[in-house]
Enzyme design. Structure first.
Site, PDB file in Angstrom:
ATOM      1  N   LYS A  84      -7.540   6.056   6.509  1.00  0.00           N
ATOM      2  CA  LYS A  84      -7.490   4.554   7.132  1.00  0.00           C
ATOM      3  C   LYS A  84      -7.431   4.054   8.080  1.00  0.00           C
ATOM      4  O   LYS A  84      -6.356   4.575   8.784  1.00  0.00           O
ATOM      5  CB  LYS A  84      -6.251   4.436   6.210  1.00  0.00           C
ATOM      6  CG  LYS A  84      -6.328   3.896   4.396  1.00  0.00           C
ATOM      7  CD  LYS A  84      -4.712   3.100   4.112  1.00  0.00           C
ATOM      8  CE  LYS A  84      -4.876   2.641   2.625  1.00  0.00           C
ATOM      9  NZ  LYS A  84      -3.662   1.878   2.172  1.00  0.00           N
TER      10      LYS A  84
HETATM   11  O1  G3P Z   1      -2.637  -0.060  -0.702  1.00  0.00           O
HETATM   12  C1  G3P Z   1      -2.373  -1.135   0.563  1.00  0.00           C
HETATM   13  C2  G3P Z   1      -1.327  -1.247  -0.549  1.00  0.00           C
HETATM   14  O2  G3P Z   1      -0.075  -1.021  -0.285  1.00  0.00           O
HETATM   15  C3  G3P Z   1      -1.127  -3.371   0.010  1.00  0.00           C
HETATM   16  O3  G3P Z   1      -0.067  -4.181  -0.923  1.00  0.00           O
HETATM   17  O4  G3P Z   1       1.497  -4.786  -1.771  1.00  0.00           O
HETATM   18  O5  G3P Z   1       1.935  -4.282   0.525  1.00  0.00           O
HETATM   19  O6  G3P Z   1       0.033  -6.325  -0.687  1.00  0.00           O
HETATM   20  P1  G3P Z   1       1.378  -5.439  -0.935  1.00  0.00           P
END
Ligand code: G3P
Length: 218
Positions: A84
């Site tokens: 990533k």
């Molecule tokens: O894969 C990306 C994800 O982990 C982000 O999620 O909930 O931190 O916006 P969030």
């Protein structure tokens, strides 16, 4: 649609894997920190021992050379590692170099259709639009996914769309309705996908009826 789990927690990965519906894993530095993990490489190897599908591991470097160096180390950990990188100018530069060398790249932190267009042009295998974080600031996260699907379809790009930052079963349903390639979801939401009050009520009624007839027969 493939389902990935968005976590660095081994118990969650093992459990999700045992349900027979798990296609891959995504992690990021925040998810690693949540588990108190300082040795990311060790954790990625552990995850790859559980899941045969793609496992995304994120670099920390922000310059292209640093990203390339880190990405190569991560990619060498296991055959199914996807690296990533953030959707920045250095991230694009590193993507082109690494993709040309056969490294699978997941361009992350994508919040606009043109960022996704650049990800495909740079040769990323995956692009990760963050739908929940857009919803959080009053924008329509799923509309972004729809735009990316349209753009990629228009030019036949084969970069796969990972719907990320998923906050509810509705995000998962809409990702599938739109035809997204992959949806990566936290463990809690996997369990929410199964839950329906009518399933519970129906099962209780089936068991109750079975008990009744059994007591009549005996
Ligand atoms: O894969 C990306 C994800 O982990 C982000 O999620 O909930 O931190 O916006 P969030």
């Amino acid at each position: 649609m493939q389902l990935f789990i968005d976590t660095a927690n081994l118990d969650e990965i093992r459990k999700a894997s045992s349900y027979g519906v798990l296609d891959g894993v995504t992690t990021n530095p925040s998810l690693m920190a949540k588990e108190g993990i300082s040795d990311q490489e060790k954790r990625i190897v552990e995850i790859c021992g559980i899941v045969a599908g793609p496992v995304s591991a994120e670099v920390i470097a922000t310059d292209a050379d640093g990203m390339i160096k880190e990405a190569k180390k991560l990619a060498a950990l296991a055959k199914n590692v996807a690296v990533k990188l953030p959707l920045t100018l250095p991230g694009l530069e590193a993507t082109r170099t690494l993709a040309d060398e056969g490294v699978d790249i997941n361009l992350t932190l994508v919040f606009s259709p043109v960022q996704a267009l650049l990800a495909a042009k740079a040769g990323a295998k995956y692009v990760s639009p963050f739908v929940g974080r857009l919803d959080d600031i009053g924008q329509d996260g799923m509309a972004l996914v729809e735009d990316i699907i349209d753009i990629y379809g228009q030019y036949s790009y084969d970069t796969e769309i990972i719907v990320a930052s998923v906050r509810s079963p509705l995000h998962v349903a809409n990702a599938a309705l739109l035809g997204a390639d992959i949806c990566t979801i936290p463990f809690k939401i996997i369990t929410q996908l199964v839950a329906h009050p009518l399933t519970d009520k129906g099962l209780a009624a089936f068991l109750e009826d079975y008990r009744k007839i059994k007591s009549v027969v005996h």
